[in-house]
Design an enzyme around this catalytic site. Structure first.
Site, PDB file in Angstrom:
ATOM      1  N   ALA A 241       0.803  -1.232   0.000  1.00 51.37           N
ATOM      2  CA  ALA A 241       0.000   0.000   0.000  1.00 51.37           C
ATOM      3  C   ALA A 241       0.833   1.278   0.000  1.00 51.37           C
ATOM      4  O   ALA A 241       0.281   2.379   0.009  1.00 51.37           O
ATOM      5  CB  ALA A 241      -1.027   0.049   1.137  1.00 51.37           C
ATOM      6  N   ALA A 242       2.172   1.180  -0.048  1.00 52.16           N
ATOM      7  CA  ALA A 242       3.003   2.395  -0.128  1.00 52.16           C
ATOM      8  C   ALA A 242       2.658   3.174  -1.402  1.00 52.16           C
ATOM      9  O   ALA A 242       2.573   4.406  -1.384  1.00 52.16           O
ATOM     10  CB  ALA A 242       4.485   2.054  -0.095  1.00 52.16           C
ATOM     11  N   GLY A 243       2.430   2.452  -2.491  1.00 51.08           N
ATOM     12  CA  GLY A 243       2.060   3.112  -3.745  1.00 51.08           C
ATOM     13  C   GLY A 243       0.715   3.826  -3.625  1.00 51.08           C
ATOM     14  O   GLY A 243       0.524   4.913  -4.176  1.00 51.08           O
ATOM     15  N   ASP A 244      -0.228   3.225  -2.892  1.00 52.52           N
ATOM     16  CA  ASP A 244      -1.534   3.871  -2.680  1.00 52.52           C
ATOM     17  C   ASP A 244      -1.393   5.109  -1.806  1.00 52.52           C
ATOM     18  O   ASP A 244      -2.054   6.133  -2.042  1.00 52.52           O
ATOM     19  CB  ASP A 244      -2.526   2.888  -2.046  1.00 52.52           C
ATOM     20  CG  ASP A 244      -2.924   1.757  -3.002  1.00 52.52           C
ATOM     21  OD1 ASP A 244      -2.871   1.974  -4.235  1.00 52.52           O
ATOM     22  OD2 ASP A 244      -3.283   0.675  -2.511  1.00 52.52           O
TER      23      ASP A 244
HETATM   24  P1  ADP Z   1       4.378   0.278  -5.742  1.00 46.64           P
HETATM   25  O1  ADP Z   1       4.170  -0.289  -4.374  1.00 46.64           O
HETATM   26  O2  ADP Z   1       3.129   0.796  -6.374  1.00 46.64           O
HETATM   27  O3  ADP Z   1       5.219  -0.568  -6.637  1.00 46.64           O
HETATM   28  P2  ADP Z   1       6.732   1.817  -5.033  1.00 46.64           P
HETATM   29  O4  ADP Z   1       7.352   0.552  -4.539  1.00 46.64           O
HETATM   30  O5  ADP Z   1       7.462   2.592  -6.081  1.00 46.64           O
HETATM   31  O6  ADP Z   1       5.232   1.608  -5.509  1.00 46.64           O
HETATM   32  O7  ADP Z   1       6.522   2.730  -3.746  1.00 46.64           O
HETATM   33  C1  ADP Z   1       5.763   3.917  -3.789  1.00 46.64           C
HETATM   34  C2  ADP Z   1       6.452   5.001  -2.993  1.00 46.64           C
HETATM   35  O8  ADP Z   1       6.536   4.611  -1.613  1.00 46.64           O
HETATM   36  C3  ADP Z   1       7.888   5.275  -3.425  1.00 46.64           C
HETATM   37  O9  ADP Z   1       7.926   6.253  -4.452  1.00 46.64           O
HETATM   38  C4  ADP Z   1       8.513   5.799  -2.140  1.00 46.64           C
HETATM   39  O10 ADP Z   1       8.215   7.168  -1.996  1.00 46.64           O
HETATM   40  C5  ADP Z   1       7.762   5.019  -1.060  1.00 46.64           C
HETATM   41  N1  ADP Z   1       8.535   3.841  -0.661  1.00 46.64           N
HETATM   42  C6  ADP Z   1       8.313   2.549  -1.020  1.00 46.64           C
HETATM   43  N2  ADP Z   1       9.238   1.721  -0.482  1.00 46.64           N
HETATM   44  C7  ADP Z   1      10.059   2.507   0.262  1.00 46.64           C
HETATM   45  C8  ADP Z   1      11.228   2.276   1.073  1.00 46.64           C
HETATM   46  N3  ADP Z   1      11.735   1.042   1.235  1.00 46.64           N
HETATM   47  N4  ADP Z   1      11.815   3.349   1.670  1.00 46.64           N
HETATM   48  C9  ADP Z   1      11.324   4.591   1.508  1.00 46.64           C
HETATM   49  N5  ADP Z   1      10.239   4.867   0.772  1.00 46.64           N
HETATM   50  C10 ADP Z   1       9.618   3.860   0.142  1.00 46.64           C
END
Ligand code: ADP
Length: 301
Positions: A241-244
């Site tokens: 859910a980081a992307g959300d």
């Molecule tokens: P998705 O989950 O949709 O593939 P990402 O993995 O690119 O998306 O993560 C979305 C955003 O969450 C990233 O652009 C970043 O800002 C944040 N994020 C994700 N993983 C990390 C991490 N390990 N450390 C810091 N920020 C993170």
């Protein structure tokens, strides 16, 4: 105001020592029901990030639908555009083993039956930002985007799950938000060079935001602006859910600033990255979507 037209699913999650093979039954341990669906998650993310947010979508007339509706309402999301349709709510059946490997089956249920009407047109037309994903029928996504465009609302499309997109939809998008995999699928180019992905996507839409996981995010637009922002350094516990979180916060920043340009991209991406990172710092998916104060704190760090 941010209006989200999208999916709501209930995630039924079981952990087990190992995943079952075909025909096999394994004994699991912990079971949880977690509200999910990219649309609902991004609506909750936007509301927690401080936006006046409304959700347009469909649930079934079952107990799962009630849980999904209550969860959105509890987050402060307006749900007058959430309808109950015949048949089951969308569910995701998720098995997770002790090494965090998973196995997922999604049954879209009510999400596949979402049909927009004139009331939705008014709701979309009143939005500053319309936020879309690809977990409801593409015809409805395109219809909503057309209404927003006609009313002068910004159309933000998170092209997830990844699929190639028709020009009819791409022509209505103001800001495309994609991770590297989605970028490659939408662009139809197979490179892991972020700059090459951005170059090819700005040929399709005016503005592109590319998320890069722990590396942060990048922005490109048709005026030639290119911006890259590192993610805050954190101890990632669970990036689900980081992307959300990122996309919901991005929509809020756009609504507050009245758009996204090369000049504002650094500040906007930094804040959205802080939201993604704040989510990754906590275990869980939608339950880990951060409040505004947590986003501000990480963005200022
Ligand atoms: P998705 O989950 O949709 O593939 P990402 O993995 O690119 O998306 O993560 C979305 C955003 O969450 C990233 O652009 C970043 O800002 C944040 N994020 C994700 N993983 C990390 C991490 N390990 N450390 C810091 N920020 C993170």
């Amino acid at each position: 105001r941010v209006v989200v037209v999208g999916s709501a699913n209930l995630d039924l999650v079981v952990t087990a020592p190992q995943l079952p093979r075909p025909g096999e039954t394994v004994l699991g341990d912990d079971f949880r029901m977690v509200p999910g669906g990219k649309g609902a998650n991004q609506a909750v993310a936007a509301a927690r990030a401080g936006a006046d947010c409304a959700f347009v979508g469909a649930i079934g007339g079952d107990g799962f639908g009630r849980l999904l509706r209550d969860n959105l309402a509890a987050a402060g999301v307006e749900v007058t555009g959430l309808r109950t349709v015949d048949g089951p709510s969308g569910v995701a059946l998720i098995a997770v083993d002790h090494a965090a490997e998973n196995c997922i089956v999604v049954a879209p249920g009510a999400n596949a039956a979402l049909t927009l009407d004139d009331g939705d047109r008014d709701a979309v037309a009143a939005a500053g930002v319309l936020l879309l994903q690809l977990e409801v029928p593409l015809a409805e996504v395109t219809r909503a985007a057309g209404w927003a465009r006609a009313a002068g609302a910004a159309v933000v499309l998170n092209a997830a799950p990844a699929r190639p997109l028709p020009a009819e939809l791409l022509d209505l998008v103001d800001v495309l938000v994609v991770n590297e995999h989605e970028a490659a699928v939408v662009a139809g180019v197979f490179t892991d060079e972020p700059a090459a992905l951005l170059d090819s996507l700005v040929g399709l839409v005016p503005r592109v935001v590319l998320t890069l996981g722990a590396r942060g995010a990048a922005y490109a637009d048709r005026n030639g602006a290119r911006v890259e922002v590192p993610a805050p350094t954190i101890d990632a516990v669970d990036t689900t859910a980081a992307g959300d979180a990122f996309t919901g916060a991005l929509a809020v920043a756009l609504a507050e600033r009245g758009g996204l340009t090369g000049d504002t991209a650094t500040a906007v991406l930094r804040w959205a990255c802080a939201a993604g990172a704040a989510c990754a710092q906590r275990p869980g998916a939608s339950t880990a979507l951060p409040e505004r104060a947590a986003i501000d704190a990480l963005a200022a760090a």
